[in-house]
Design an enzyme around this catalytic site. Sequence first.
Site, PDB file in Angstrom:
ATOM      1  N   ARG A  58       0.836  -1.212   0.000  1.00 15.03           N
ATOM      2  CA  ARG A  58       0.000   0.000   0.000  1.00 15.03           C
ATOM      3  C   ARG A  58       0.866   1.256   0.000  1.00 15.03           C
ATOM      4  NH1 ARG A  58      -1.470   1.344   4.668  1.00 15.03           N
ATOM      5  NH2 ARG A  58      -2.241  -0.681   5.309  1.00 15.03           N
ATOM      6  N   TYR A  99     -16.808  16.612 -15.416  1.00 14.75           N
ATOM      7  CA  TYR A  99     -17.212  15.218 -15.378  1.00 14.75           C
ATOM      8  C   TYR A  99     -18.268  15.042 -14.271  1.00 14.75           C
ATOM      9  CZ  TYR A  99     -16.909  10.242 -14.395  1.00 14.75           C
ATOM     10  OH  TYR A  99     -17.207   8.934 -14.165  1.00 14.75           O
ATOM     11  N   ASP A 150      -7.933  19.230 -14.085  1.00 15.80           N
ATOM     12  CA  ASP A 150      -8.219  17.871 -14.534  1.00 15.80           C
ATOM     13  C   ASP A 150      -7.839  17.826 -16.014  1.00 15.80           C
ATOM     14  OD1 ASP A 150      -9.365  15.557 -15.582  1.00 15.80           O
ATOM     15  OD2 ASP A 150     -11.070  15.598 -14.213  1.00 15.80           O
ATOM     16  N   LYS A 161      -8.553   6.720 -19.075  1.00 14.44           N
ATOM     17  CA  LYS A 161      -8.898   7.246 -20.393  1.00 14.44           C
ATOM     18  C   LYS A 161      -7.688   7.186 -21.334  1.00 14.44           C
ATOM     19  CE  LYS A 161     -12.643   7.880 -18.031  1.00 14.44           C
ATOM     20  NZ  LYS A 161     -13.034   9.140 -17.406  1.00 14.44           N
TER      21      LYS A 161
HETATM   22  C1  LIG Z   1     -13.559   9.622 -16.193  1.00 18.34           C
HETATM   23  C2  LIG Z   1     -13.203  10.948 -15.690  1.00 18.34           C
HETATM   24  C3  LIG Z   1     -12.919  11.161 -14.336  1.00 18.34           C
HETATM   25  C4  LIG Z   1     -13.051  10.076 -13.301  1.00 18.34           C
HETATM   26  O1  LIG Z   1     -12.091   9.084 -13.466  1.00 18.34           O
HETATM   27  P1  LIG Z   1     -12.326   7.541 -13.057  1.00 18.34           P
HETATM   28  O2  LIG Z   1     -11.043   6.897 -13.458  1.00 18.34           O
HETATM   29  O3  LIG Z   1     -13.523   7.052 -13.797  1.00 18.34           O
HETATM   30  O4  LIG Z   1     -12.550   7.548 -11.576  1.00 18.34           O
HETATM   31  C5  LIG Z   1     -12.548  12.429 -13.940  1.00 18.34           C
HETATM   32  N1  LIG Z   1     -12.458  13.438 -14.822  1.00 18.34           N
HETATM   33  C6  LIG Z   1     -12.733  13.295 -16.116  1.00 18.34           C
HETATM   34  C7  LIG Z   1     -12.619  14.452 -17.046  1.00 18.34           C
HETATM   35  C8  LIG Z   1     -13.118  12.044 -16.603  1.00 18.34           C
HETATM   36  O5  LIG Z   1     -13.402  11.893 -17.905  1.00 18.34           O
END
Ligand SMILES: *Cc1c(COP(=O)(O)O)cnc(C)c1O
Length: 380
Positions: free
Chosen positions: A52, A104, A176, A201
């Site tokens: 961890r 998101y 983000d 992604k």
């Molecule tokens: C998918 C996404 C998230 C969240 O990420 P996860 O890996 O699904 O927890 C946050 N910000 C954006 C812009 C996203 O497309």
Amino acid sequence: MTDWSSAGFATRAIHAGQDPEPRTGAVTVPVYQTSTFAQTAVGQHRGWEYGRSGNPTRDALETALASLEGGAHGLAFSSGLAAGDAVLRTLEPGDHVLLANDVYGGTYRQFARVHEPWGLAFDPVDLADFAAVEAAWRPETRMVWIETPTNPLMNVFDIAALAEVAHRRGALAVVDNTFATPYLQQPLLLGADVVVHSTTKYLGGHSDVVGGALVTSNERLADQVRFLQNAVGAVPGPWDAWLVLRGLKTLAARMRVHCDNAHEVVAALSELDAVRQVLWPGLEDHAGHEVAERQMRDYGGMVSFRVATEAAAVRACARFEVFTLAESLGGVESLVEHPGRMTHLSVAGSPLEVPGDLVRLSVGIEDVDDLIADLRKAIA
Ligand SMILES: *Cc1c(COP(=O)(O)O)cnc(C)c1O
């Protein structure tokens, strides 16, 4: 560990943190599938003690991510939302955050239903409107949470200008960077303090892993978040870290094709009568086009568009064959979805509700002629 800091982006993606394994010469960083590490004497370990708190595969991923974002510290998490949660946990009850008014859906849900009940205040604001940003500012505002381009409306915000406002007022700017990836946009170099990613992604890139990360050069914040990584425990397992690391190696090559295909898909969409509006920062009539041109290398593979009605949008989504109807984005395969009823269902009825006539595409790296033929058939 070799220093790759002066190498180009694609070279760093393949090599930073990824020296051949010293004992065997394995060219690829091994998956250290272990929960614990032998100590030579009580309290004497070789840098790793428990899975961890740290794992060599995860370390390699964190080093590579930090290098690609131009930051000092990379920290990997088990999902993008877990990474964002760790950033928000560095704040205290009573603190206030300005949040982009299109983000998101899961990010908004986390603010509204997890952090707000624990005492964090936030306000969604149009971050392109500086008068609105100033007006929403409070003495206890500690953070501006930027997402650009936004999911799913493809709004673009000026990272350098917002970081400047935040710093002048003693707050941090968080970006983000999931949609753009560090290949297209490097927020830390534009003045932001923290970059957050859903590595699920584009960074993973193959729709086979869920993960998250953040990168920062702010020592204090890095220490706080590293503590939380261990104290809360939302860390990726070695296999998941390895899958993201493998995805990263081809990020530059994939992004070039995602962007090229998106350019052509947007041109084809713009010619369809049934399409009322195409939302993509590469279009000259896009409100954020100039900012995007300044802060991004290209405009990315995410494209949204609006049709006549919600019913038409829902119908079109189900008629694609090459594009798969699914949530998520950023993989090699093209995806289509209806944000209002899928990824952004959690913001229905909130100030962030998205229009029902909106369709979102994640343009993959297939042959673009196949993608365009599929679009024409589905939307006709
Ligand atoms: C998918 C996404 C998230 C969240 O990420 P996860 O890996 O699904 O927890 C946050 N910000 C954006 C812009 C996203 O497309």
